[in-house]
Scaffold this motif. Structure first.
Motif, PDB file in Angstrom:
ATOM      1  N   LEU A 123       1.285  -0.765  -0.031  1.00 10.58           N
ATOM      2  CA  LEU A 123       0.051  -0.105   0.128  1.00 10.58           C
ATOM      3  C   LEU A 123       0.743   1.425   0.430  1.00 10.58           C
ATOM      4  O   LEU A 123       2.333   1.611   0.349  1.00 10.58           O
ATOM      5  N   ASP A 124       0.671   1.986  -0.552  1.00 13.05           N
ATOM      6  CA  ASP A 124       1.265   3.816  -0.268  1.00 13.05           C
ATOM      7  C   ASP A 124       1.039   3.938   0.641  1.00 13.05           C
ATOM      8  O   ASP A 124      -0.152   4.653   0.792  1.00 13.05           O
ATOM      9  N   LEU A 125       2.068   4.969   1.653  1.00 15.28           N
ATOM     10  CA  LEU A 125       2.409   5.602   2.375  1.00 15.28           C
ATOM     11  C   LEU A 125       2.247   7.006   2.589  1.00 15.28           C
ATOM     12  O   LEU A 125       2.197   7.676   0.930  1.00 15.28           O
ATOM     13  N   PRO A 126       1.393   7.616   2.664  1.00 17.99           N
ATOM     14  CA  PRO A 126       0.740   8.943   2.780  1.00 17.99           C
ATOM     15  C   PRO A 126       2.611  10.106   2.289  1.00 17.99           C
ATOM     16  O   PRO A 126       3.056   9.288   3.159  1.00 17.99           O
ATOM     17  N   SER A 127       2.691  11.080   1.105  1.00 20.60           N
ATOM     18  CA  SER A 127       3.886  11.488   1.284  1.00 20.60           C
ATOM     19  C   SER A 127       3.599  13.273   1.200  1.00 20.60           C
ATOM     20  O   SER A 127       2.134  13.691   1.347  1.00 20.60           O
ATOM     21  N   SER A 128       4.537  14.203   1.483  1.00 22.48           N
ATOM     22  CA  SER A 128       4.076  15.378   1.695  1.00 22.48           C
ATOM     23  C   SER A 128       5.244  15.827   0.183  1.00 22.48           C
ATOM     24  O   SER A 128       6.025  15.692  -0.046  1.00 22.48           O
ATOM     25  N   HIS A 129       5.624  17.335  -0.217  1.00 20.87           N
ATOM     26  CA  HIS A 129       5.511  17.702  -1.222  1.00 20.87           C
ATOM     27  C   HIS A 129       7.618  17.489  -0.614  1.00 20.87           C
ATOM     28  O   HIS A 129       8.114  18.020  -1.211  1.00 20.87           O
ATOM     29  N   GLN A 130       7.729  17.774   0.848  1.00 17.82           N
ATOM     30  CA  GLN A 130       9.217  17.558   0.879  1.00 17.82           C
ATOM     31  C   GLN A 130       9.841  16.746   0.692  1.00 17.82           C
ATOM     32  O   GLN A 130      11.022  16.568   0.441  1.00 17.82           O
ATOM     33  N   MET A 151      -0.437   1.609  14.153  1.00 10.38           N
ATOM     34  CA  MET A 151      -1.391   2.219  13.481  1.00 10.38           C
ATOM     35  C   MET A 151      -1.585   3.221  13.863  1.00 10.38           C
ATOM     36  O   MET A 151      -2.592   3.321  14.123  1.00 10.38           O
ATOM     37  N   ILE A 152      -1.361   4.144  12.919  1.00 11.16           N
ATOM     38  CA  ILE A 152      -2.002   5.224  12.307  1.00 11.16           C
ATOM     39  C   ILE A 152      -3.412   5.024  11.157  1.00 11.16           C
ATOM     40  O   ILE A 152      -2.060   4.874  10.240  1.00 11.16           O
ATOM     41  N   VAL A 153      -4.556   5.960  11.298  1.00 12.78           N
ATOM     42  CA  VAL A 153      -4.829   4.761  10.268  1.00 12.78           C
ATOM     43  C   VAL A 153      -5.714   7.703  10.153  1.00 12.78           C
ATOM     44  O   VAL A 153      -5.953   7.916  11.383  1.00 12.78           O
ATOM     45  N   ARG A 154      -5.725   7.939   8.552  1.00 10.79           N
ATOM     46  CA  ARG A 154      -6.503   8.760   8.796  1.00 10.79           C
ATOM     47  C   ARG A 154      -7.267   8.564   7.609  1.00 10.79           C
ATOM     48  O   ARG A 154      -6.882   8.167   6.365  1.00 10.79           O
ATOM     49  N   GLY A 155      -8.551   9.037   7.798  1.00 11.29           N
ATOM     50  CA  GLY A 155      -9.611   8.580   6.659  1.00 11.29           C
ATOM     51  C   GLY A 155      -9.852   7.412   6.121  1.00 11.29           C
ATOM     52  O   GLY A 155     -10.374   6.841   7.474  1.00 11.29           O
ATOM     53  N   GLU A 156      -9.116   6.935   5.668  1.00  8.26           N
ATOM     54  CA  GLU A 156      -9.983   5.113   5.146  1.00  8.26           C
ATOM     55  C   GLU A 156      -8.253   4.460   4.949  1.00  8.26           C
ATOM     56  O   GLU A 156      -8.024   3.814   4.529  1.00  8.26           O
ATOM     57  N   GLN A 157      -7.180   5.468   5.005  1.00  7.53           N
ATOM     58  CA  GLN A 157      -6.132   5.179   4.846  1.00  7.53           C
ATOM     59  C   GLN A 157      -4.640   4.706   6.185  1.00  7.53           C
ATOM     60  O   GLN A 157      -4.718   5.029   7.320  1.00  7.53           O
ATOM     61  N   VAL A 158      -3.962   3.420   6.103  1.00 13.36           N
ATOM     62  CA  VAL A 158      -3.571   3.166   6.784  1.00 13.36           C
ATOM     63  C   VAL A 158      -2.404   4.137   6.605  1.00 13.36           C
ATOM     64  O   VAL A 158      -1.711   3.866   5.702  1.00 13.36           O
ATOM     65  N   CYS A 159      -1.619   5.226   7.543  1.00 13.72           N
ATOM     66  CA  CYS A 159      -0.455   5.822   7.400  1.00 13.72           C
ATOM     67  C   CYS A 159       0.616   5.345   7.749  1.00 13.72           C
ATOM     68  O   CYS A 159       2.012   5.812   7.521  1.00 13.72           O
TER      69      CYS A 159
END
Length: 289
Positions: free
Chosen positions: A91-98, A163-171
């Protein structure tokens, strides 16, 4: 093992069994349990943590058609399985522009083991529709909101899962090693270093999530622990700085079970609920189109 049935807009447990075995001596116990099962429409197989490995990697800069092949060669150096015995998903992990590279989290298991498990079900005229790692299942019980929520869970004999979840995404997810047998600890034992160690590991992970991954602050914590001392543990994390700490309640599904057993059966329940929620979302999309 549970059988879950859809009742209007919820899921109801109509059958449950617990298996006990040592080492790899699971096939006979599983066969006996499968023979007791009532008729089922689909089977979801949940893998316990000792049956898979979790790995984070940078996403290879290759065309989508070549991604799995590239990941397989990366995994060769990161997991203990042979190259031709790997079965994995990601699964994709959340990313930031940095961040310079997109990160992926991979779950890797033995193809030979999975084939054995699937064969056991087929021999009892049951077809597996989905195979899931236990790691990410509790998100089915987490309210969907834009701010991240941290979930701590524990089942007997396993490490604490975070686990850290945001919305429906496992981050973010990890196992906190060396903190087993939580359900056996007294309040004195918890207060004599265990909670401090747990709190330190949680804080390190939160700092990494907020600092290195450049994500929003984590202020909400949910507990799903097989300990009679969850209320005391919740107090500890409130004092550690979490603005909201809540204990996940499985009593509506398992009103006749003590807390420790509720958490044990909550894992397959979460798998059933997650699949049901996905089906509901697909129905909504079809009705809207």
């Amino acid at each position: 093992m549970i059988v879950a049935t859809k009742v209007q807009h919820s899921v109801e447990c109509t059958f449950r069994r617990s298996l006990s075995f040592q080492g790899e001596d699971w096939s006979k116990q599983l066969a006996l349990c499968l023979k007791e099962l009532p008729a089922v429409a689909e089977v979801i197989l949940v893998l316990s943590p000792e049956l898979y490995q979790l790995v984070q990697v940078d996403k290879p800069q290759v065309p989508d058609a070549e991604l799995k092949s590239a990941l397989r060669w990366q995994l060769k150096e990161l997991v203990s399985l042979e190259l031709d015995d790997m079965q994995f998903d990601y699964l994709d992990l959340p990313s930031s522009h940095q961040q310079q590279a997109q990160r992926l989290q991979l779950v890797v298991s033995s193809r030979h083991l999975l084939q054995q498990l699937v064969r056991s079900f087929h021999q009892n005229h049951l077809s597996i529709t989905t195979i899931l790692p236990e790691e990410w299942l509790f998100k089915a019980f987490i309210p969907r909101q834009p701010q991240p929520i941290l979930v701590l869970s524990h089942r007997s004999g396993q490490d604490v899962s975070m686990m850290i979840v945001r919305g429906e995404q496992v981050c973010f997810s990890r196992r906190i090693r060396g903190l087993q047998q939580l359900e056996q600890l007294s309040l004195d034992a918890l207060q004599q270093g265990y909670l401090d160690t747990l709190g330190l590991e949680v804080q390190r992970s939160v700092d990494y999530f907020e600092g290195q991954m450049k994500q929003a602050p984590v202020r909400h914590l949910c507990l799903a622990l097989d300990s009679e001392l969850q209320a005391e543990i919740a107090v500890f994390f409130r004092e550690l700085g979490f603005a909201k700490v809540e204990i996940l309640d499985f009593t509506p599904w398992f009103p006749d079970l003590p807390l420790v057993q509720q958490v044990q059966f909550a894992v397959p329940l979460a798998a059933a609920m997650g699949t049901e929620l996905l089906a509901a979302q697909e129905d909504s999309l079809e009705n809207a189109s």
